[in-house]
Each structure stands twice: as structure tokens, then as C-alpha cells.
Write an enzyme that holds these catalytic residues in place. Structure first.
Site, PDB file in Angstrom:
ATOM      1  CG  HIS A 153      -1.550  -1.504   1.423  1.00 28.40           C
ATOM      2  ND1 HIS A 153      -3.012  -1.654   0.935  1.00 28.40           N
ATOM      3  CD2 HIS A 153      -0.709  -2.413   2.132  1.00 28.40           C
ATOM      4  CE1 HIS A 153      -3.700  -2.798   1.335  1.00 28.40           C
ATOM      5  NE2 HIS A 153      -2.472  -2.585   2.058  1.00 28.40           N
ATOM      6  CB  SER A 274      12.305  23.201 -14.156  1.00 27.13           C
ATOM      7  OG  SER A 274      11.697  24.182 -14.246  1.00 27.13           O
ATOM      8  CE  LYS A 280      10.987  20.177 -10.768  1.00 28.49           C
ATOM      9  NZ  LYS A 280       9.765  20.050 -10.211  1.00 28.49           N
ATOM     10  CD  GLU A 287       7.608  12.978 -15.221  1.00 27.73           C
ATOM     11  OE1 GLU A 287       7.095  13.602 -14.434  1.00 27.73           O
ATOM     12  OE2 GLU A 287       8.989  13.245 -15.000  1.00 27.73           O
TER      13      GLU A 287
END
Ligand code: ARG
Length: 460
Positions: A153, A274, A280, A287
Site C-alpha cells: 500500500h 526546468s 530541478k 515518466e
């Protein structure tokens, strides 16, 4: 090619909707190879003369050389790769080119070409996945004893080793490899010679063409042969399932790379920055692997829906079989390569992983197991006692092994100070030595077996 029956030509819309050359030109190598096998057989069987067969074969080589050098020309009037090649052959060698299509139809031709293409795609996927397994096994070998929290979980459950976690993906990728290999062995029969749908009256030798193209033999029903796209669906199913595994692995890297976790530093080569936030470093490759899996599953769905409800034999709907397969194959190859690089080059922050494993009462099960073993308490009761210990530790904001022996005895007087040895994360993982468990010794054993299976090491 079929002008004899028609008084007028196709409308612009007909030409456009009909043309598959913009995508099926990718089949040119397979189309040439299948035509060469076919004409060799026609010559050997005396269906065309030896001279014509040789002339056609040479002409096909020349067409192939032109495609190789300049690409395949895209003329919609020629519809597809089969007519494009035949028409160029006719320009090069004259009327003998017209004999190539004896005892053949585009229906068995495309079924053959596409099978050959998909067979290569299966082989490539298998090879790429093996490289991913090599990367997984090598990183797992470095981390057989590196402790991290194991989750259920996405809540801290029990400590595991990073090697064990990575080897879980070795197993998944192994099943993917076997799915591709299985699909390959099932599909490796030649439809060539099934002609339009019913076979042919010419004395062809389907065994000869099958062998020339590396098939195990010819297919056994001509209707099935020209209308079967199971091999493409098998490929897409294997690709889709594989992409789910890659997506899950990508997702782990994305979570692990987030600052609150900080379990991994992704390779610069597979990350981006970024344009506004200078600090970043984004896991874009991971992704996109996660995103691509959605598209690959979409390709599977597209072809399943295309095939559903088609009567025997060939229908033009089946021309739409190629774009989803081509798309899935290129997305899958990229995804496999990206995840292989990610696994090989990621910097695992084992200090952070170990610290996280200390949190969340990950060794509570070990306390319960200790009560069962040392005090002969039934597990359900031990579970309850341990729950009280966790509740107490939590209320004080400390770890289980920071509770004093007096505190523990107050919960259950059968607890003594030998319990502390069982509460460390090291003791916890070492104890899980059942077959396939997370104990470093078990993981080492599995890594060694995997290295042999991958041919990285001789059998000990
Ligand atoms: N371009 C077609 C395809 O990809 C080739 C087969 C065409 N056959 C036919 N009878 N129209 O499916």
C-alpha cells in the site's frame, strides 16, 4: 495493376484512404526477401523459366539497392509496398516482372511480409530485455545486503534488500522474454502460397519457400493464413504486458527520485531540467516510459478491435494492422533502452534507504515472530501484543527498539531482552531466508543463478 476491369480511375479520396505505402514501406526488406524466395521456387518448380527467375531475382536485388540508397518512393497510385516494388521491377527488367506474381496474391504476400517483420520485432524485444536483465542482475549483485523499506500500500511494511527489489523486476522481465519467445515459436509458419484465399492450382512448393524464409514449415489452411493476425496480436499482448512492467519500474524510479524519498539520484543523461526552477532535475525519461505504456496498450486495443468481427478471409480493414504494431515496437524499444540505462546508471542512496527502513515500525512483524518462537505465543495473540508495543512507541515518537525492557515487560511479561537482537533491520532481513525471501544469502543465491541463466557466468 488491376486496371483491366475499370473504366475510370479512383477518386482522390479513394487514392488517399487506400494508400498504405506511407507506413508499409517499412516492410520493404521483408517484401524483397519473400519475393526472392517465391521466384526461386517458381523457377525450381518450372512454373517460370530459369532465365526469367534469375532476371527477376537480379531485378529485385537492384530495387533493394535503390531502396537502401534513396528510400522507398511514396506514390499513392501504387497503393502499397508490394505494388511499388513490382512496378519498379517492371521498369527495370521489362515484361518478365509480370511473372513474379504467378501463384501469389497480395493477401498471402502481406501476411508473409508482416510475419517476417513481427518476428524480427520479437527477436529485438527479447534481446533488449535480456540487456535489461543483465543491468538488473548486476545492480542487484552490488546490493544484496543494502537495506531499504519494503512497502505494501506504499506504506512501510518490512525491511527488504535493494537487491531483492531489483531482482523482482528480473523475474518480471524474464516472463516477458518468455512471452515473446513463445509467441515467436507459435507464429513461425509461412502463409506464402495461400494466394488470395483458396490456395493455387500451380504446382508450388510451400515447404521450399517456408524454409528459405526461416519458417518451421508452411501454414495448413489457406483461409486462415491470409486472415490470421494472431501473430501481431500476440506481439502486442507481450509488448503491452512488458510495457506495464517497464511502467511500474519507471514509477518506482520516479518515486525514489523525489526529494522526500531521495533513494536514488537519476543519471543526468536520462533527466531534464526546468526552464524556470534552476534546482530541478526531472525524471522525464521514466515518466515517458510510464506514459508510453498507455500508448502501447492502446495499440493492442486498436488491433483487437480491428480484427473483431471480420469474416474470413482477407478484408481491407486488415491493412490497418501495421501502424499500431510499428508504433508499439518503436515505443517499446525506446522504453526498454531507457530503463536499461536508468538501472545501469542510477546512483542508489543506500544511506537514505536504510534510514527510511528504520522508520515506520518495519520490524514489528519480527517482534511478533519472536514472541511466537521464544514464548510459544499463538501468532494472532503475538500480533496483538506487538500492536500495543507499536502504539506505545508511536505515542512517544520513538522506534520499537528504543522502548525499554520495563516498558516491553509491562505490555507482556514474557518478553525479555533477547528481543532487541530481533528488532534490528539487519536481523529482520537476515531472518527472511525462505526460498525467494529477502535475506541477503537468498538474494545472492538468486543473483548467481540469474548470472548463469544470462550466460554471464559458467555453471558453478
Ligand atoms: N496493402 C494491403 C494490406 O496491407 C495488401 C493486401 C491487399 N490485398 C487486397 N486484396 N487488396 O493489407
Amino acid at each position: 495493376m488491376w486496371g483491366g476491369r475499370f473504366a475510370g480511375g479512383p477518386s482522390a479520396i479513394m487514392r488517399e484512404i487506400n494508400a498504405s505505402i506511407p507506413f508499409d514501406k517499412a516492410l520493404w526488406r521483408q517484401d524483397i526477401a519473400a519475393s526472392k524466395a517465391h521466384v526461386d521456387m517458381l523457377g525450381a518448380q518450372g512454373i517460370v523459366t530459369a532465365e526469367d527467375a534469375a532476371l527477376i531475382a537480379q531485378g529485385l536485388d537492384q530495387v533493394a539497392a535503390e531502396y537502401e540508397a534513396n528510400g522507398v518512393p511514396e506514390n499513392w497510385d501504387l497503393e502499397d509496398i508490394h505494388m511499388t516494388t513490382e512496378s519498379r521491377l517492371a521498369e527495370l527488367i521489362g515484361p518478365a516482372a509480370g511473372r513474379l506474381h504467378t501463384a501469389r496474391s497480395r493477401n498471402d504476400q502481406v501476411a508473409t511480409d508482416f510475419r517476417l517483420w513481427v518476428r524480427d520485432a520479437m527477436d529485438q524485444a527479447e534481446l533488449g530485455l535480456k540487456q535489461l536483465q543483465v543491468a538488473l542482475v548486476s545492480r542487484a549483485g552490488e546490493h544484496t545486503a543494502s537495506i531499504m523499506p519494503g512497502f505494501t500500500h506504499l506504506q512501510t511494511a518490512q525491511p527488504v534488500t535493494l537487491g531483492h527489489h531489483l531482482m523482482a523486476y528480473y523475474e518480471m522481465i524474464g516472463r516477458d522474454r518468455s512471452r515473446f519467445a513463445d509467441a515467436r515459436s507459435r507464429m513461425n509458419r509461412s502463409p506464402l502460397g495461400s494466394a488470395a484465399l483458396a490456395g493455387t492450382g500451380f504446382p508450388i512448393d510451400r515447404f521450399r519457400t517456408a524454409e528459405a524464409l526461416g519458417f518451421d514449415g508452411p501454414t495448413d489452411n489457406s483461409l486462415d493464413s491470409v486472415s490470421d493476425r494472431d501473430f501481431a496480436l500476440d506481439y502486442l499482448m507481450a509488448a503491452a504486458q512488458c510495457s506495464l512492467h517497464l511502467s511500474r519500474l519507471a514509477e518506482e524510479f520516479i518515486i525514489w527520485a523525489s526529494q522526500p524519498f531521495g533513494f536514488v539520484t537519476l543519471p543526468d543523461s536520462l533527466s531534464t531540467g526546468s526552464s524556470i526552477m534552476p534546482q530541478k532535475k526531472n525524471p522525464d525519461a521514466a515518466e515517458l516510459v510510464r506514459g508510453h505504456s498507455g500508448r502501447i496498450v492502446g495499440c493492442l486495443t486498436a488491433l483487437m478491435i480491428t480484427m473483431k468481427g471480420l469474416p474470413l478471409a482477407y478484408s481491407k480493414d486488415m491493412q490497418d494492422d501495421k501502424p499500431p504494431v510499428f508504433e508499439a515496437a518503436s515505443l517499446l524499444a525506446l522504453s526498454i533502452a531507457a530503463m536499461t540505462g536508468m538501472v545501469a546508471e542510477a546512483k542508489f542512496r543506500t544511506d537514505r534507504m536504510r534510514a527510511a527502513a528504520e522508520l515506520g515500525y518495519a520490524t514489528a512483524t519480527d517482534l511478533a515472530d519472536w514472541l511466537v518462537r521464544q514464548a510459544n505465543i499463538p501468532f494472532r495473540e503475538a500480533h496483538h501484543i506487538t500492536g500495543s508495543a507499536v502504539k506505545l512507541a508511536e505515542s512517544r515518537g520513538i522506534a520499537l527498539d528504543q522502548l525499554s525492557i520495563e516498558d516491553l515487560k509491562a505490555i507482556d511479561q514474557r518478553i525479555d531482552d533477547r528481543v532487541y537482537a530481533a528488532l534490528s533491520v539487519e536481523a529482520s532481513v537476515a531472518a527472511r531466508c525462505s526460498h525467494g525471501g529477502t535475506a541477503p544469502d537468498e538474494v545472492r543465491k538468486r543473483v548467481a543463478q540469474a548470472r548463469v541463466a544470462l550466460g554471464l557466468e559458467e555453471q558453478a
